[in-house]
Design an enzyme around this catalytic site. Sequence first.
Site, PDB file in Angstrom:
ATOM      1  N   ASP A  60       0.859  -1.188   0.000  1.00  0.00           N
ATOM      2  CA  ASP A  60       0.000   0.000   0.000  1.00  0.00           C
ATOM      3  C   ASP A  60       0.889   1.230   0.000  1.00  0.00           C
ATOM      4  O   ASP A  60       1.956   1.237   0.611  1.00  0.00           O
ATOM      5  CB  ASP A  60      -0.979  -0.010   1.172  1.00  0.00           C
ATOM      6  CG  ASP A  60      -0.302  -0.043   2.534  1.00  0.00           C
ATOM      7  OD1 ASP A  60      -0.083   1.040   3.115  1.00  0.00           O
ATOM      8  OD2 ASP A  60       0.014  -1.147   3.008  1.00  0.00           O
ATOM      9  N   GLU A 152      -6.961   4.906  11.857  1.00  0.00           N
ATOM     10  CA  GLU A 152      -5.729   4.859  12.646  1.00  0.00           C
ATOM     11  C   GLU A 152      -5.699   5.819  13.823  1.00  0.00           C
ATOM     12  O   GLU A 152      -4.834   5.703  14.694  1.00  0.00           O
ATOM     13  CB  GLU A 152      -4.525   5.165  11.748  1.00  0.00           C
ATOM     14  CG  GLU A 152      -4.330   4.219  10.585  1.00  0.00           C
ATOM     15  CD  GLU A 152      -3.068   4.535   9.791  1.00  0.00           C
ATOM     16  OE1 GLU A 152      -2.034   4.834  10.434  1.00  0.00           O
ATOM     17  OE2 GLU A 152      -3.111   4.484   8.554  1.00  0.00           O
TER      18      GLU A 152
END
Length: 256
Positions: A60, A152
Amino acid sequence: MSQSVSLRTLYIRYKLWVWLGLGLLLVGLVWRGCRADKQWQHIKPFGIRMPLKYDVHGIDVSHHNRRIDWKRVSQMQAGGIRLQFAFIKATEGATHIDRQFARNWREAKAAGLLRGAYHFYHPRRDPKRQADNFIRQVKLQRGDLAPVLDFEIDRGIPAEELIDGLRIWLTQVEAHYDIRPIIYVNANFYKRYIAGNFDDYPLWIADYSNTQLTRYDTDKLVLWQHNKNGYVNGIQGFVDFNVFVPDPDELKKICL
């Protein structure tokens, strides 16, 4: 006298059985450790140990990886491993667009990689506007990977309020693309916010400490980010490495 000898004999036999049992246990642990270690191998060109029990590997990226040569990425092979998919950062919050997204999105597909897009979620921003931001930028095509909610940070938001916001984003994006989004999360946030609240969603876990993923719902665990310090031809600096956890034949289940 005969009774005393008999008890002593039994005691000696007992000790022998105990030591034999401990020896077998130790051998079993060593064997399991060796077996687990054989499932990992340091692949020098990638610069990290790779979990060899998985067949589908990918990365990613975002603008932090700067300008990427996607042809070199797709051509890289080492240790019998080649990269097959890439998740690309598209948006963040209610207005931000990753400055490399359009280029990465176009060129990853041209290089033959399976591509997916992710949104970095801000808990203090309107989740509806965040979903709109992602939908405006990401035009998914047949064969692309499902959209990803990258969760996150919590910024001290009360858990109930934060979970409601995540649900709004997920519901809106699922309705638009007609596929259930994937939730990317670390082990701590998974336990605090995702487990028990979003068990029906495909899970992408970031966990750099585990070689066994037994503490996650294996029925929903589709992606594992196992290292953030790998190297890839065509990309400057460190790269996040991932594997597709289920059987490779199931990869189509998280694609449009």
